[in-house]
Design a protein around this motif. Structure first.
Motif, mmCIF file in Angstrom:
data_model
loop_
_atom_site.group_PDB
_atom_site.id
_atom_site.type_symbol
_atom_site.label_atom_id
_atom_site.label_comp_id
_atom_site.label_asym_id
_atom_site.label_seq_id
_atom_site.Cartn_x
_atom_site.Cartn_y
_atom_site.Cartn_z
ATOM 1 N N PHE A 75 0.870 -1.181 0.000
ATOM 2 C CA PHE A 75 0.000 0.000 0.000
ATOM 3 C C PHE A 75 0.905 1.228 0.000
ATOM 4 C CE2 PHE A 75 -3.221 3.025 1.518
ATOM 5 C CZ PHE A 75 -4.361 2.565 0.867
ATOM 6 N N VAL A 111 3.124 3.794 -3.062
ATOM 7 C CA VAL A 111 2.734 4.726 -4.126
ATOM 8 C C VAL A 111 1.684 4.076 -5.052
ATOM 9 C CG1 VAL A 111 3.612 5.982 -6.141
ATOM 10 C CG2 VAL A 111 4.972 5.890 -4.048
ATOM 11 N N VAL A 112 1.977 2.879 -5.531
ATOM 12 C CA VAL A 112 1.074 2.239 -6.509
ATOM 13 C C VAL A 112 -0.182 1.679 -5.823
ATOM 14 C CG1 VAL A 112 0.890 0.496 -8.324
ATOM 15 C CG2 VAL A 112 3.074 1.637 -7.934
ATOM 16 N N LYS A 128 3.936 -4.278 5.178
ATOM 17 C CA LYS A 128 5.088 -4.755 5.957
ATOM 18 C C LYS A 128 5.149 -4.115 7.343
ATOM 19 C CE LYS A 128 9.932 -5.770 5.197
ATOM 20 N NZ LYS A 128 11.071 -5.542 4.322
ATOM 21 N N HIS A 129 4.906 -2.805 7.394
ATOM 22 C CA HIS A 129 5.047 -2.066 8.660
ATOM 23 C C HIS A 129 3.673 -1.649 9.184
ATOM 24 C CE1 HIS A 129 8.873 -1.455 6.399
ATOM 25 N NE2 HIS A 129 9.348 -1.859 7.560
ATOM 26 N N LYS A 148 2.499 2.215 10.295
ATOM 27 C CA LYS A 148 2.431 3.392 9.398
ATOM 28 C C LYS A 148 1.032 3.984 9.327
ATOM 29 C CE LYS A 148 5.891 2.795 5.795
ATOM 30 N NZ LYS A 148 6.061 2.395 4.388
ATOM 31 N N ARG A 154 -1.991 5.430 7.368
ATOM 32 C CA ARG A 154 -2.411 5.208 5.975
ATOM 33 C C ARG A 154 -3.773 5.855 5.703
ATOM 34 N NH1 ARG A 154 1.273 0.991 4.496
ATOM 35 N NH2 ARG A 154 2.004 0.035 6.417
ATOM 36 N N ILE A 176 4.561 -4.595 -4.348
ATOM 37 C CA ILE A 176 5.512 -4.350 -3.254
ATOM 38 C C ILE A 176 6.894 -4.060 -3.855
ATOM 39 C CG2 ILE A 176 4.179 -5.878 -1.746
ATOM 40 C CD1 ILE A 176 6.512 -7.851 -1.812
ATOM 41 N N LYS A 186 8.541 -4.847 -11.832
ATOM 42 C CA LYS A 186 9.383 -5.201 -12.992
ATOM 43 C C LYS A 186 10.623 -5.996 -12.613
ATOM 44 C CE LYS A 186 9.675 -0.624 -11.947
ATOM 45 N NZ LYS A 186 9.049 0.654 -12.209
ATOM 46 N N GLY A 221 4.388 7.179 -11.103
ATOM 47 C CA GLY A 221 3.440 7.962 -10.316
ATOM 48 C C GLY A 221 2.274 7.125 -9.848
HETATM 49 N N1 LIG Z 1 6.098 4.090 -8.114
HETATM 50 C C1 LIG Z 1 5.900 3.960 -9.409
HETATM 51 O O1 LIG Z 1 5.636 4.933 -10.112
HETATM 52 C C2 LIG Z 1 5.970 2.589 -10.041
HETATM 53 C C3 LIG Z 1 5.714 2.485 -11.426
HETATM 54 C C4 LIG Z 1 5.708 1.212 -12.021
HETATM 55 C C5 LIG Z 1 6.005 0.111 -11.254
HETATM 56 N N2 LIG Z 1 6.293 0.250 -9.910
HETATM 57 C C6 LIG Z 1 6.604 -0.969 -9.149
HETATM 58 O O2 LIG Z 1 5.532 -1.214 -8.252
HETATM 59 C C7 LIG Z 1 6.022 -1.802 -7.044
HETATM 60 C C8 LIG Z 1 5.579 -0.935 -5.881
HETATM 61 O O3 LIG Z 1 6.145 0.336 -6.037
HETATM 62 P P1 LIG Z 1 5.777 1.532 -5.043
HETATM 63 O O4 LIG Z 1 6.374 2.742 -5.667
HETATM 64 O O5 LIG Z 1 4.331 1.515 -4.738
HETATM 65 O O6 LIG Z 1 6.618 1.117 -3.747
HETATM 66 P P2 LIG Z 1 6.513 1.771 -2.289
HETATM 67 O O7 LIG Z 1 5.810 3.076 -2.338
HETATM 68 O O8 LIG Z 1 7.890 1.732 -1.724
HETATM 69 O O9 LIG Z 1 5.571 0.752 -1.505
HETATM 70 C C9 LIG Z 1 5.947 -0.555 -1.283
HETATM 71 C C10 LIG Z 1 4.870 -1.243 -0.485
HETATM 72 O O10 LIG Z 1 5.212 -2.613 -0.368
HETATM 73 C C11 LIG Z 1 4.989 -3.022 0.982
HETATM 74 N N3 LIG Z 1 5.844 -4.187 1.239
HETATM 75 C C12 LIG Z 1 7.173 -4.328 1.088
HETATM 76 N N4 LIG Z 1 7.559 -5.598 1.359
HETATM 77 C C13 LIG Z 1 6.427 -6.280 1.669
HETATM 78 C C14 LIG Z 1 6.145 -7.619 2.030
HETATM 79 N N5 LIG Z 1 7.114 -8.536 2.117
HETATM 80 N N6 LIG Z 1 4.852 -7.966 2.268
HETATM 81 C C15 LIG Z 1 3.849 -7.062 2.179
HETATM 82 N N7 LIG Z 1 4.068 -5.764 1.843
HETATM 83 C C16 LIG Z 1 5.321 -5.391 1.598
HETATM 84 C C17 LIG Z 1 5.333 -1.802 1.803
HETATM 85 O O11 LIG Z 1 4.732 -1.936 3.085
HETATM 86 P P3 LIG Z 1 4.773 -0.742 4.169
HETATM 87 O O12 LIG Z 1 3.850 0.300 3.628
HETATM 88 O O13 LIG Z 1 4.279 -1.365 5.380
HETATM 89 O O14 LIG Z 1 6.209 -0.289 4.241
HETATM 90 C C18 LIG Z 1 4.712 -0.705 0.933
HETATM 91 O O15 LIG Z 1 3.349 -0.544 1.225
HETATM 92 C C19 LIG Z 1 7.537 -1.893 -7.199
HETATM 93 O O16 LIG Z 1 7.892 -3.173 -7.596
HETATM 94 C C20 LIG Z 1 7.852 -0.888 -8.311
HETATM 95 O O17 LIG Z 1 8.984 -1.265 -9.055
HETATM 96 C C21 LIG Z 1 6.272 1.462 -9.306
#
Ligand SMILES: NC(=O)c1ccc[n+]([C@@H]2O[C@H](COP(=O)([O-])OP(=O)(O)OC[C@H]3O[C@@H](n4cnc5c(N)ncnc54)[C@H](OP(=O)(O)O)[C@@H]3O)[C@@H](O)[C@H]2O)c1
Length: 369
Positions: free
Chosen positions: A15, A17-18, A42-43, A46, A48, A75, A100, A298
């Motif tokens: 939960f 950015v995406v 994970k945490h 936080k 939310r 994640i 990815k 985004g």
């Molecule tokens: N951001 C972008 O624009 C974008 C674009 C395309 C693809 N992506 C891909 O989408 C994925 C997510 O990106 P994001 O930007 O949303 O990442 P993010 O904002 O860092 O969020 C990651 C989320 O994953 C959770 N998490 C991490 N390890 C976990 C586990 N073992 N079990 C359950 N939850 C877990 C975290 O929990 P907590 O909240 O508790 O820390 C957090 O909610 C990544 O693989 C990224 O490469 C991102």
């Protein structure tokens, strides 16, 4: 998930950015009949923007819930992500992922899992976020007619390059800004050193040409060594600098693929791609050149691609991997020419490096002959 099932009950991992983006989008699209039943994070401490009862830290609550028919995995931990995705598929659930790195690292295993389980695995957001490039490559372009793809696939590096060169801010400040706006990966070296772009390219090579390879077999570099002086040279000569991913069918039928910073002519479609946007130029027989453009990162932009995959599951959509299974897949080659521009700060150090490189090259050559 069968074709007649209309209601989608989602178990969502992540939960951030995406994940939050998808949560907001689903609240605004009731016609989709899709709801997030539980989100595993994970945490737990936080704060939310969603009710506390939505969250759990126990992955099995989602993976073993019979009512949940779609797992959305967003994640930022590729090892945990692959474990989640493989268990979900084996448990008979359709999966949508944006990760990815996970997809690129486990491409061959994911293909096998889809064959074994018959479950769909969709990952449009993993390639160019909001641009529907995977589905277009899957459905529209025939293997023999696809001449080349050139693309700006990394929104963060493109944002950094745009801010550095158009707004003249430093590399570090541009990177911080990208992170604050949610465009950069949690680990910025993934973006800056080209890993994110090459991960996406490995995914697209599969959907474009049926090539299943790891990043070790694709030449790539990031933007970590680009300086403002390089931009000045580029501008003076009528070019921009972009991190460009390319794949091209050569005359021998093999595919040359790489991800490198490139001097791009100002009248090239890719020069038009600024900030966090992505752009893909596809050249194919008869259709000639087509240009796809959209947000490459985004919260809502990426969430929209995830939502589109979730929506596609309602009518039983799955990737057929036509280029791999129904055509003869193309072969990747490392034999191709590139023209290289070299810049350096210290001519003596540079000469020494080149001489050392030549000496070790000669040594390798002597040993080999
Ligand atoms: N951001 C972008 O624009 C974008 C674009 C395309 C693809 N992506 C891909 O989408 C994925 C997510 O990106 P994001 O930007 O949303 O990442 P993010 O904002 O860092 O969020 C990651 C989320 O994953 C959770 N998490 C991490 N390890 C976990 C586990 N073992 N079990 C359950 N939850 C877990 C975290 O929990 P907590 O909240 O508790 O820390 C957090 O909610 C990544 O693989 C990224 O490469 C991102």
């Amino acid at each position: 998930m069968n074709n007649k099932q209309k209601d989608i009950v989602i178990g969502m991992f992540g939960f951030g950015v995406v994940g939050e983006g998808l949560y907001k989008i689903l609240q605004q699209t009731p016609s989709l009949n899709a709801r997030i039943k539980k989100s595993c994070i994970k945490h737990p401490g936080k704060k939310r923007n969603a009710p506390e009862e939505l969250f759990t830290t126990d992955k099995d609550v989602l993976l073993n819930d019979k009512e949940i028919n779609v797992i959305v995995e967003v994640i930022d931990d590729s090892t945990a992500a692959f474990e989640i995705v493989s268990t979900a598929l084996k448990n008979g659930k359709a999966v949508v992922s944006a990760s990815k790195k996970m997809v690129a690292e486990h491409l061959a295993e994911l293909l096998e899992l889809q064959k074994e389980t018959g479950q769909p695995f969709l990952c449009e957001a993993a390639a160019c976020a909001s641009i529907p490039v995977i589905r277009n490559l899957e459905e529209y372009y025939d293997n023999d007619l696809l001449h080349s793809i050139r693309a700006v696939v990394n929104g963060s590096t493109n944002f950094i390059l745009t801010k550095m060169f158009d707004d003249k801010i430093s590399f570090q400040d541009a990177l911080i800004l990208a992170q604050q706006l949610g465009f950069a990966e949690s680990d910025p070296s993934l973006d800056v050193e080209g890993y994110d772009a090459v991960n996406k390219w490995v995914i697209l090579l599969n959907h474009a040409y049926g090539i299943v390879e790891t990043i070790d077999h694709v030449l790539f570099s990031g933007i970590q060594n680009i300086q403002l002086s390089d931009a000045m040279v580029a501008k003076e000569k009528g070019f921009d600098i972009k991190l460009v991913a390319q794949a091209k069918t050569l005359l021998n039928g093999k595919v040359a693929a790489y991800v490198l910073p490139e001097f791009v002519r100002l009248d090239d479609q890719l020069a038009f791609v600024k900030n966090e946007f992505n752009g893909v130029v596809i050249e194919s027989g008869f259709a000639d050149r087509q240009f796809f453009y959209g947000k490459g990162a985004g919260s809502l932009a990426t969430g929209s691609a995830v939502m589109s995959d979730v929506s596609a599951l309602r009518y039983g959509y799955k990737y057929e991997y036509k280029k791999r299974y129904h055509h003869t897949p193309k072969e990747l080659t490392s034999e191709f020419y590139v023209r290289v521009y070299i810049s350096f700060d210290d001519i003596k150090k540079f000469r020494k490096k080149i001489l050392n490189g030549l000496k070790s090259g000669m040594q390798d050559w002597k040993e080999a002959t």
